[in-house]
Scaffold this motif. Sequence first.
Motif, PDB file in Angstrom:
ATOM      1  N   LYS A   1      -6.547  16.057  -7.106  1.00  0.00           N
ATOM      2  CA  LYS A   1      -5.192  16.299  -7.385  1.00  0.00           C
ATOM      3  C   LYS A   1      -4.599  17.043  -6.191  1.00  0.00           C
ATOM      4  CE  LYS A   1      -6.099  18.377 -11.318  1.00  0.00           C
ATOM      5  NZ  LYS A   1      -6.161  19.031 -12.545  1.00  0.00           N
ATOM      6  N   GLU A   2      -5.428  17.791  -5.346  1.00  0.00           N
ATOM      7  CA  GLU A   2      -4.654  18.405  -4.271  1.00  0.00           C
ATOM      8  C   GLU A   2      -4.099  17.417  -3.037  1.00  0.00           C
ATOM      9  OE1 GLU A   2      -7.682  21.002  -2.352  1.00  0.00           O
ATOM     10  OE2 GLU A   2      -7.400  22.732  -3.906  1.00  0.00           O
ATOM     11  N   GLU A   3      -4.976  16.153  -3.153  1.00  0.00           N
ATOM     12  CA  GLU A   3      -4.385  15.356  -2.127  1.00  0.00           C
ATOM     13  C   GLU A   3      -2.979  14.703  -2.760  1.00  0.00           C
ATOM     14  OE1 GLU A   3      -7.433  12.287  -1.368  1.00  0.00           O
ATOM     15  OE2 GLU A   3      -8.885  13.529  -0.492  1.00  0.00           O
ATOM     16  N   ILE A   4      -2.734  14.688  -3.708  1.00  0.00           N
ATOM     17  CA  ILE A   4      -1.156  14.278  -4.212  1.00  0.00           C
ATOM     18  C   ILE A   4      -0.304  15.358  -3.811  1.00  0.00           C
ATOM     19  CG2 ILE A   4      -0.017  13.903  -6.207  1.00  0.00           C
ATOM     20  CD1 ILE A   4      -2.433  12.935  -7.834  1.00  0.00           C
TER      21      ILE A   4
ATOM     22  N   ALA B   1      -0.903   6.105 -16.148  1.00  0.00           N
ATOM     23  CA  ALA B   1       0.476   6.405 -16.081  1.00  0.00           C
ATOM     24  C   ALA B   1       0.992   5.661 -15.108  1.00  0.00           C
ATOM     25  CB  ALA B   1       1.131   7.649 -15.810  1.00  0.00           C
ATOM     26  N   SER B   2       0.531   4.997 -13.962  1.00  0.00           N
ATOM     27  CA  SER B   2       1.088   4.512 -12.902  1.00  0.00           C
ATOM     28  C   SER B   2       0.631   2.868 -13.028  1.00  0.00           C
ATOM     29  CB  SER B   2       0.142   5.013 -11.556  1.00  0.00           C
ATOM     30  OG  SER B   2       0.646   6.277 -11.124  1.00  0.00           O
ATOM     31  N   GLY B   3      -0.098   2.443 -14.135  1.00  0.00           N
ATOM     32  CA  GLY B   3      -0.521   1.204 -14.156  1.00  0.00           C
ATOM     33  C   GLY B   3      -1.621   0.865 -13.076  1.00  0.00           C
ATOM     34  N   ILE B   4      -2.226   1.756 -12.743  1.00  0.00           N
ATOM     35  CA  ILE B   4      -3.664   1.333 -11.679  1.00  0.00           C
ATOM     36  C   ILE B   4      -4.652   1.630 -12.309  1.00  0.00           C
ATOM     37  CG2 ILE B   4      -4.364   2.047  -9.432  1.00  0.00           C
ATOM     38  CD1 ILE B   4      -1.534   0.955  -9.149  1.00  0.00           C
ATOM     39  N   ALA B   5      -5.763   0.468 -11.944  1.00  0.00           N
ATOM     40  CA  ALA B   5      -7.192   0.852 -12.320  1.00  0.00           C
ATOM     41  C   ALA B   5      -7.558   2.105 -11.659  1.00  0.00           C
ATOM     42  CB  ALA B   5      -7.737  -0.400 -11.827  1.00  0.00           C
ATOM     43  N   ARG B   6      -8.533   2.658 -12.445  1.00  0.00           N
ATOM     44  CA  ARG B   6      -9.187   3.870 -12.068  1.00  0.00           C
ATOM     45  C   ARG B   6      -9.805   3.709 -10.579  1.00  0.00           C
ATOM     46  NH1 ARG B   6     -13.788   7.314 -11.998  1.00  0.00           N
ATOM     47  NH2 ARG B   6     -13.360   9.364 -12.790  1.00  0.00           N
ATOM     48  N   ARG B   7     -10.314   2.535 -10.440  1.00  0.00           N
ATOM     49  CA  ARG B   7     -11.229   2.324  -9.302  1.00  0.00           C
ATOM     50  C   ARG B   7     -10.179   2.270  -7.957  1.00  0.00           C
ATOM     51  NH1 ARG B   7     -15.382  -2.664  -8.217  1.00  0.00           N
ATOM     52  NH2 ARG B   7     -15.955  -2.146  -5.957  1.00  0.00           N
ATOM     53  N   THR B   8      -9.091   1.589  -8.349  1.00  0.00           N
ATOM     54  CA  THR B   8      -8.197   1.129  -7.186  1.00  0.00           C
ATOM     55  C   THR B   8      -7.234   2.627  -6.867  1.00  0.00           C
ATOM     56  OG1 THR B   8      -7.541  -0.836  -7.965  1.00  0.00           O
ATOM     57  CG2 THR B   8      -5.996   0.163  -6.758  1.00  0.00           C
ATOM     58  N   PHE B   9      -7.144   3.525  -7.958  1.00  0.00           N
ATOM     59  CA  PHE B   9      -6.523   4.863  -7.840  1.00  0.00           C
ATOM     60  C   PHE B   9      -7.251   5.575  -6.600  1.00  0.00           C
ATOM     61  CE2 PHE B   9      -6.435   9.296  -8.451  1.00  0.00           C
ATOM     62  CZ  PHE B   9      -5.231   9.408  -8.622  1.00  0.00           C
TER      63      PHE B   9
ATOM     64  N   ARG C   1       0.685  -1.189  -0.057  1.00  0.00           N
ATOM     65  CA  ARG C   1      -0.093   0.060   0.062  1.00  0.00           C
ATOM     66  C   ARG C   1       0.781   1.272  -0.134  1.00  0.00           C
ATOM     67  NH1 ARG C   1      -1.876   3.949   2.466  1.00  0.00           N
ATOM     68  NH2 ARG C   1      -0.265   3.797   4.376  1.00  0.00           N
ATOM     69  N   ARG C   2       2.033   1.176   0.796  1.00  0.00           N
ATOM     70  CA  ARG C   2       2.754   2.398   0.831  1.00  0.00           C
ATOM     71  C   ARG C   2       3.520   2.784  -0.506  1.00  0.00           C
ATOM     72  NH1 ARG C   2       4.410   0.431   5.991  1.00  0.00           N
ATOM     73  NH2 ARG C   2       6.172  -0.430   5.068  1.00  0.00           N
ATOM     74  N   GLU C   3       3.721   1.515  -0.940  1.00  0.00           N
ATOM     75  CA  GLU C   3       4.651   1.583  -2.453  1.00  0.00           C
ATOM     76  C   GLU C   3       3.720   2.142  -3.459  1.00  0.00           C
ATOM     77  OE1 GLU C   3       8.107   1.112  -3.164  1.00  0.00           O
ATOM     78  OE2 GLU C   3       8.341   1.406  -1.227  1.00  0.00           O
ATOM     79  N   THR C   4       2.512   1.758  -3.398  1.00  0.00           N
ATOM     80  CA  THR C   4       1.703   2.227  -4.351  1.00  0.00           C
ATOM     81  C   THR C   4       1.382   3.630  -4.403  1.00  0.00           C
ATOM     82  OG1 THR C   4       0.584  -0.070  -4.782  1.00  0.00           O
ATOM     83  CG2 THR C   4      -0.843   1.949  -5.400  1.00  0.00           C
ATOM     84  N   HIS C   5       1.095   4.097  -3.135  1.00  0.00           N
ATOM     85  CA  HIS C   5       1.095   5.634  -2.696  1.00  0.00           C
ATOM     86  C   HIS C   5       2.153   6.407  -3.117  1.00  0.00           C
ATOM     87  CE1 HIS C   5       0.517   9.069   0.117  1.00  0.00           C
ATOM     88  NE2 HIS C   5      -0.874   8.769  -0.053  1.00  0.00           N
TER      89      HIS C   5
END
Length: 203
Positions: A62-65, A47-55, A16-20
């Motif tokens: 975007k602010e949270e990033i 671009a991250s190779g992550i499903a939209r639902r998972t993202f 989870r941390r690595e994906t974040h």
Amino acid sequence: MEHEQKRKDGLREHKRRETHRRLTETGLKLFAENGYEATTLDAIAEASGIARRTFFHYFRSKEEIILAWQSAMPDRLRVEILKQGVVASPIATCQAALIALSEDMEPQVAVMIGRIVQSTEQLRASNQAKFLQMELAGYEALRELWPEEGRQVGLRLAAMLLVGAMRLSIDVWVAEEGQRPLAEYLQTYFECLKIELGAFAEK
């Protein structure tokens, strides 16, 4: 059985941390390349190779990033101070850690983030909180290296002064569009601080 469950939980948390982290870095990279407004959450997920639902389990805006990038800075400072170890003094150790941290900050990304931070009240408040948390993280790391009783106040002041110098350095660096390495600005402000502390000691 319990040990196996703890191992699985640990692996899950690590993933989870690595994906974040990957999503945060990808978002910042796309913001710098394409502009903050033009970058969509779907583009970051792709671009991250992550499903939209998972993202959306990680970020809802975007602010949270940007907030995630800001919130990671205190821990990065703590790790860097401990990595430096006991240099000549707590101030020298903290200086070396901040300079090392500055070398990982890409001018294009930092300038872009500096502009975005000024765009909303939430991000401005988070930026203020980031530096306060960096002061605390720096102090706690210095306390680990210099645990002797009676040094708490001095170590706290060292962390406050040096993180304050970094804050001013970043402000000028961003205002000047990152024309020179951030480390040069830091060295200048550290030298100013040294001169003023010397003048204070002489009185």
